[in-house]
Write a protein that holds these residues in place. Structure first.
Motif, PDB file in Angstrom:
ATOM      1  N   ARG A 145      -0.965   4.513   0.579  1.00 26.16           N
ATOM      2  CA  ARG A 145      -2.250   4.232  -0.085  1.00 26.16           C
ATOM      3  C   ARG A 145      -2.220   2.888  -0.808  1.00 26.16           C
ATOM      4  NH1 ARG A 145      -4.651   5.945  -5.250  1.00 26.16           N
ATOM      5  NH2 ARG A 145      -6.911   5.745  -5.034  1.00 26.16           N
ATOM      6  N   TRP A 146      -1.109   2.586  -1.480  1.00 22.07           N
ATOM      7  CA  TRP A 146      -0.994   1.286  -2.149  1.00 22.07           C
ATOM      8  C   TRP A 146      -1.039   0.150  -1.129  1.00 22.07           C
ATOM      9  CZ3 TRP A 146      -2.167   0.438  -6.852  1.00 22.07           C
ATOM     10  CH2 TRP A 146      -1.915   1.379  -7.849  1.00 22.07           C
ATOM     11  N   GLU A 147      -0.411   0.380   0.021  1.00 24.00           N
ATOM     12  CA  GLU A 147      -0.460  -0.629   1.082  1.00 24.00           C
ATOM     13  C   GLU A 147      -1.889  -0.820   1.575  1.00 24.00           C
ATOM     14  OE1 GLU A 147       2.226   0.651   4.103  1.00 24.00           O
ATOM     15  OE2 GLU A 147       4.038   0.324   2.894  1.00 24.00           O
ATOM     16  N   ALA A 148      -2.649   0.284   1.679  1.00 26.31           N
ATOM     17  CA  ALA A 148      -4.044   0.203   2.112  1.00 26.31           C
ATOM     18  C   ALA A 148      -4.901  -0.530   1.084  1.00 26.31           C
ATOM     19  CB  ALA A 148      -4.593   1.615   2.350  1.00 26.31           C
ATOM     20  N   ILE A 149      -4.619  -0.298  -0.195  1.00 24.38           N
ATOM     21  CA  ILE A 149      -5.356  -0.996  -1.261  1.00 24.38           C
ATOM     22  C   ILE A 149      -5.078  -2.494  -1.207  1.00 24.38           C
ATOM     23  CG2 ILE A 149      -5.544  -1.290  -3.769  1.00 24.38           C
ATOM     24  CD1 ILE A 149      -5.028   1.735  -4.024  1.00 24.38           C
ATOM     25  N   ASP A 150      -3.804  -2.848  -1.011  1.00 26.59           N
ATOM     26  CA  ASP A 150      -3.442  -4.266  -0.882  1.00 26.59           C
ATOM     27  C   ASP A 150      -4.145  -4.910   0.308  1.00 26.59           C
ATOM     28  OD1 ASP A 150      -1.828  -4.464  -3.077  1.00 26.59           O
ATOM     29  OD2 ASP A 150       0.034  -4.004  -2.013  1.00 26.59           O
ATOM     30  N   GLU A 154      -6.926  -7.911   0.194  1.00 27.98           N
ATOM     31  CA  GLU A 154      -6.698  -9.157   0.922  1.00 27.98           C
ATOM     32  C   GLU A 154      -7.884  -9.500   1.826  1.00 27.98           C
ATOM     33  OE1 GLU A 154      -4.853 -12.623   1.966  1.00 27.98           O
ATOM     34  OE2 GLU A 154      -4.283 -11.196   0.391  1.00 27.98           O
ATOM     35  N   ILE A 155      -8.461  -8.465   2.486  1.00 26.22           N
ATOM     36  CA  ILE A 155      -9.636  -8.673   3.347  1.00 26.22           C
ATOM     37  C   ILE A 155     -10.821  -9.172   2.521  1.00 26.22           C
ATOM     38  CG2 ILE A 155     -11.356  -7.498   4.777  1.00 26.22           C
ATOM     39  CD1 ILE A 155      -9.090  -5.664   5.757  1.00 26.22           C
ATOM     40  N   ILE A 156     -11.026  -8.562   1.357  1.00 19.97           N
ATOM     41  CA  ILE A 156     -12.140  -8.965   0.475  1.00 19.97           C
ATOM     42  C   ILE A 156     -11.935 -10.392  -0.023  1.00 19.97           C
ATOM     43  CG2 ILE A 156     -13.245  -8.490  -1.750  1.00 19.97           C
ATOM     44  CD1 ILE A 156     -12.671  -5.502  -1.251  1.00 19.97           C
ATOM     45  N   LYS A 157     -10.702 -10.732  -0.384  1.00 19.74           N
ATOM     46  CA  LYS A 157     -10.395 -12.074  -0.879  1.00 19.74           C
ATOM     47  C   LYS A 157     -10.668 -13.135   0.194  1.00 19.74           C
ATOM     48  CE  LYS A 157      -6.566 -14.794  -2.857  1.00 19.74           C
ATOM     49  NZ  LYS A 157      -6.607 -15.842  -1.817  1.00 19.74           N
ATOM     50  N   GLN A 158     -10.208 -12.866   1.408  1.00 19.58           N
ATOM     51  CA  GLN A 158     -10.414 -13.819   2.501  1.00 19.58           C
ATOM     52  C   GLN A 158     -11.896 -13.962   2.837  1.00 19.58           C
ATOM     53  OE1 GLN A 158      -7.987 -12.688   5.838  1.00 19.58           O
ATOM     54  NE2 GLN A 158      -6.042 -13.063   4.757  1.00 19.58           N
ATOM     55  N   LYS A 178      -8.366   3.330   2.695  1.00 22.32           N
ATOM     56  CA  LYS A 178      -7.989   3.684   1.322  1.00 22.32           C
ATOM     57  C   LYS A 178      -8.506   5.079   0.969  1.00 22.32           C
ATOM     58  CE  LYS A 178     -10.324   1.784  -2.005  1.00 22.32           C
ATOM     59  NZ  LYS A 178     -10.867   0.784  -2.954  1.00 22.32           N
ATOM     60  N   GLN A 179      -9.765   5.372   1.332  1.00 24.66           N
ATOM     61  CA  GLN A 179     -10.350   6.674   1.042  1.00 24.66           C
ATOM     62  C   GLN A 179      -9.670   7.790   1.841  1.00 24.66           C
ATOM     63  OE1 GLN A 179     -14.380   5.740   2.103  1.00 24.66           O
ATOM     64  NE2 GLN A 179     -14.966   5.188   0.005  1.00 24.66           N
ATOM     65  N   LEU A 180      -9.308   7.472   3.084  1.00 27.15           N
ATOM     66  CA  LEU A 180      -8.654   8.450   3.947  1.00 27.15           C
ATOM     67  C   LEU A 180      -7.375   8.970   3.306  1.00 27.15           C
ATOM     68  CD1 LEU A 180      -8.578   9.773   6.850  1.00 27.15           C
ATOM     69  CD2 LEU A 180      -7.107   7.851   7.484  1.00 27.15           C
ATOM     70  N   LEU A 181      -6.572   8.054   2.775  1.00 27.16           N
ATOM     71  CA  LEU A 181      -5.295   8.439   2.167  1.00 27.16           C
ATOM     72  C   LEU A 181      -5.501   9.129   0.820  1.00 27.16           C
ATOM     73  CD1 LEU A 181      -3.412   5.225   3.209  1.00 27.16           C
ATOM     74  CD2 LEU A 181      -2.732   7.543   3.858  1.00 27.16           C
ATOM     75  N   ALA A 182      -6.516   8.699   0.078  1.00 21.96           N
ATOM     76  CA  ALA A 182      -6.788   9.334  -1.212  1.00 21.96           C
ATOM     77  C   ALA A 182      -7.307  10.756  -1.020  1.00 21.96           C
ATOM     78  CB  ALA A 182      -7.804   8.503  -1.992  1.00 21.96           C
TER      79      ALA A 182
END
Length: 315
Positions: A145-150, A154-158, A178-182
């Motif tokens: 989940r932390w990897e998905a958040i990162d 990164e996608i939003i930043k780019q 992110k939601q899937l894992l949460a």
């Protein structure tokens, strides 16, 4: 409502109506109380936070099943020397008659049981073992989940840098990664048979995207099924040996740690398959204590709380 002053009634109840005034254990009730008459052949040893996060060691009778006659001792703290000193106040002949005691895998609890009830068979509570397996699965889920958040950040930043709309992946059930894992948290606690239709669909997606998470879930589920089967101790030994092999092949560090933990408490864990005893009655009694404390909106007079607990719960 009844024209009674609450503070005055509380004071009168404490000093006159209740047994508190003549209670023989009042002088030390904040630190420990014991009811030797409730000691039975089968006991449970556990810990509970009574007030302000302070831990107390609680000894209960399994025969009473969390009802009248359950409470054998409540002792402040978990230090084995102090707990042993108080439990040894129970008559030695009574303690020697105890045949079984369920507890967790804490070294202090095992020492207390050994010193105070030398003739009792120690049984490690199955739910403490299963909890570790579930936590190993959740640890892997949280890592992903932390990897998905990162990744999403990164996608939003780019996208902001390029001044375009972020392209975040959305799966068939409408979840982002992110939601899937949460949202997979609760389904990983349950067996497949208890999943709802939406949880089955979500599990199919999450296991497709993260095969390691499915392997970890299967390991946890296999351990649960070993406990759920009505098998003998010798059969349980064989099934655990197969489970150990599966853990070794998986390469998961957290499950290897769990395997080592089970190995260190092997005999006491296997004792479960002789009597199938758990700490369920003790957990029920602890929940009863917490519920009573919640109704009182907290505890100020700890000594008086002990006798009210006895009266309310018919300990």
């Amino acid at each position: 409502m009844y024209g009674i002053n609450c503070k005055k009634f509380r004071r009168q109840y404490k000093k006159s109506l209740s047994e508190f005034k003549d209670w023989t254990q009042k002088s030390h009730a904040e630190d420990w109380i014991i009811y030797p008459e409730n000691c039975s052949l089968r006991l449970s040893l556990d810990e509970v936070a009574l007030s302000e996060g302070e831990l107390y060691t609680v000894l209960t009778s399994k025969i009473a099943r969390g009802r009248k006659g359950s409470l054998v001792a409540i002792i402040k703290g978990t230090k084995n020397e102090e707990v042993i000193d108080k439990i040894l106040k129970i008559n030695r002949n009574v303690r020697l008659k105890v045949k079984e005691i369920t507890l967790d895998m804490a070294g202090s609890m095992k020492l207390i049981a050994k010193r105070c009830f030398p003739n009792a068979m120690q049984v490690v509570d199955r739910f403490h073992v299963q909890k570790l397996a579930i936590e190993a699965v959740q640890e892997l889920r949280i890592q992903y989940r932390w990897e998905a958040i990162d990744l999403e950040n990164e996608i939003i930043k780019q996208s902001k840098d390029k001044k375009v709309k972020p392209e975040i992946q959305i799966f068939e059930n409408g979840d982002t990664r992110k939601q899937l894992l949460a949202r997979s948290r609760y389904l990983l606690y349950k067996t497949r048979e208890k999943w709802t239709e939406s949880q089955c669909f979500r599990a199919e997606i999450v296991f497709r995207e993260y095969p390691d998470l499915e392997k970890a879930y299967n390991l946890s589920d296999k351990l649960r099924k070993i406990y759920n089967q009505n098998i003998t101790k010798s059969v349980a030994m064989l099934k655990l040996a197969h489970w150990f092999k599966n853990v070794e092949e998986s390469g998961f560090k957290s499950f290897s740690t769990l395997r080592n933990t089970i190995t260190h408490h092997y005999n006491d864990i296997l004792n479960y398959f002789e009597t199938r005893s758990t700490n369920a009655a003790a957990e029920s009694f602890n929940a009863k204590i917490k519920n009573f404390r919640l109704q009182l909106r907290g505890v100020k007079d700890r000594a008086f709380f002990r006798i009210r607990l006895k009266s309310w719960g018919e300990c």
